[in-house]
Scaffold this motif. Structure first.
Motif, mmCIF file in Angstrom:
data_model
loop_
_atom_site.group_PDB
_atom_site.id
_atom_site.type_symbol
_atom_site.label_atom_id
_atom_site.label_comp_id
_atom_site.label_asym_id
_atom_site.label_seq_id
_atom_site.Cartn_x
_atom_site.Cartn_y
_atom_site.Cartn_z
ATOM 1 N N ALA A 198 -27.103 -30.382 -107.071
ATOM 2 C CA ALA A 198 -28.112 -29.959 -106.361
ATOM 3 C C ALA A 198 -27.776 -28.898 -105.298
ATOM 4 N N SER A 199 -26.932 -29.115 -104.694
ATOM 5 C CA SER A 199 -26.055 -28.175 -103.478
ATOM 6 C C SER A 199 -25.790 -26.949 -104.178
ATOM 7 N N LEU A 200 -25.331 -27.029 -105.237
ATOM 8 C CA LEU A 200 -24.628 -25.863 -106.030
ATOM 9 C C LEU A 200 -26.205 -25.002 -106.276
ATOM 10 N N LEU A 201 -27.021 -25.650 -107.059
ATOM 11 C CA LEU A 201 -28.361 -25.011 -107.391
ATOM 12 C C LEU A 201 -28.832 -24.355 -106.098
ATOM 13 N N LEU A 202 -28.732 -24.908 -104.830
ATOM 14 C CA LEU A 202 -29.684 -24.138 -103.472
ATOM 15 C C LEU A 202 -28.760 -22.766 -103.525
ATOM 16 N N ALA A 203 -27.160 -22.844 -103.403
ATOM 17 C CA ALA A 203 -26.572 -21.783 -103.228
ATOM 18 C C ALA A 203 -26.661 -20.653 -104.567
ATOM 19 N N GLU A 204 -26.828 -21.070 -105.729
ATOM 20 C CA GLU A 204 -27.044 -20.110 -106.669
ATOM 21 C C GLU A 204 -28.368 -19.389 -106.593
ATOM 22 N N SER A 205 -29.472 -20.239 -106.155
ATOM 23 C CA SER A 205 -30.877 -19.846 -106.054
ATOM 24 C C SER A 205 -30.876 -18.747 -105.013
ATOM 25 N N ALA A 206 -30.321 -19.027 -103.781
ATOM 26 C CA ALA A 206 -30.549 -18.421 -102.802
ATOM 27 C C ALA A 206 -29.872 -16.908 -102.873
ATOM 28 N N THR A 207 -28.444 -17.043 -103.730
ATOM 29 C CA THR A 207 -27.920 -15.898 -103.762
ATOM 30 C C THR A 207 -28.493 -15.131 -104.924
ATOM 31 N N GLY A 208 -28.772 -15.748 -105.995
ATOM 32 C CA GLY A 208 -29.544 -15.113 -106.944
ATOM 33 C C GLY A 208 -30.754 -14.232 -106.748
ATOM 34 N N PHE A 209 -31.638 -15.271 -105.801
ATOM 35 C CA PHE A 209 -33.041 -14.383 -105.530
ATOM 36 C C PHE A 209 -32.574 -13.037 -104.752
ATOM 37 N N LEU A 210 -31.570 -13.171 -103.675
ATOM 38 C CA LEU A 210 -31.415 -12.020 -103.171
ATOM 39 C C LEU A 210 -30.791 -10.922 -103.910
ATOM 40 N N VAL A 211 -29.853 -11.222 -104.932
ATOM 41 C CA VAL A 211 -29.426 -10.200 -105.776
ATOM 42 C C VAL A 211 -30.552 -9.687 -106.572
ATOM 43 N N GLY A 212 -31.406 -10.636 -106.784
ATOM 44 C CA GLY A 212 -32.437 -10.042 -107.810
ATOM 45 C C GLY A 212 -33.526 -9.133 -107.173
ATOM 46 N N LEU A 213 -33.711 -9.544 -105.826
ATOM 47 C CA LEU A 213 -34.576 -8.495 -105.170
ATOM 48 C C LEU A 213 -33.937 -6.980 -105.025
#
Length: 163
Positions: free
Chosen positions: A73-88
């Motif tokens: 779940a911690s890795l999901l948080l890191a992947e989500s935050a970085t992914g949302f940012l790159v996606g923008l």
């Protein structure tokens, strides 16, 4: 700042809402766009082209056997935050993909988790200008005691969309 892509346009509209409504609107939007993140209870506190902050409450559904937020779940948080940012920041004619994840668990996490991800101006420019490439996205994970129990490196790549 002009939107770089359709995702950025949507997030910019959400960010024009009153501050109290933004986290809920961002979380609902991304929960529908990326269904797995919606099932975990991730809450997006803030998101713009430079920075993303998300949290996850330490509730039973995301806990490990010792009562903390599960490692994955911690890795999901890191992947989500970085992914949302790159996606923008990635233009619509390119697709972002996670390339490398490295995590080192340095101490036991306590309570809710908060993740902050950042991109530099240089990284944003490269993502916009280069047809394909990769970059390490800065990310910090904090627990309820403001300690960093996990050191994470997330490398994101982008490639042209296939037609």
């Amino acid at each position: 700042m002009a939107a770089v892509n359709r995702l950025a346009s949507i997030v910019n509209r959400i960010n024009s809402l009153p501050a109290i409504a933004r986290p809920r609107a961002l979380s609902l939007f991304f929960g529908k766009a990326v269904p797995f993140t919606g099932t975990t209870g991730i809450r997006i506190l803030s998101l713009d082209a430079n920075r993303c902050v998300i949290t996850l409450a330490n509730k039973r559904r995301v806990q490990n056997h010792i009562g903390g937020v599960h490692a994955v779940a911690s890795l999901l948080l890191a992947e989500s935050a970085t992914g949302f940012l790159v996606g923008l920041n990635v233009p619509d004619d390119k697709i972002p993909v996670i390339k490398t994840v490295h995590a080192e668990y340095t101490k036991r996490a306590k309570g809710d988790m908060t993740v902050e991800a950042f991109l530099t101006e240089e990284q944003k420019q490269r993502i916009r200008d280069e047809d394909k490439g990769e970059t390490a996205v800065a990310v910090r994970i904090h627990d309820a005691e403001a300690k960093e129990p996990i050191e994470v490196e997330m490398i994101w790549a982008w490639t042209p969309k296939r037609r």
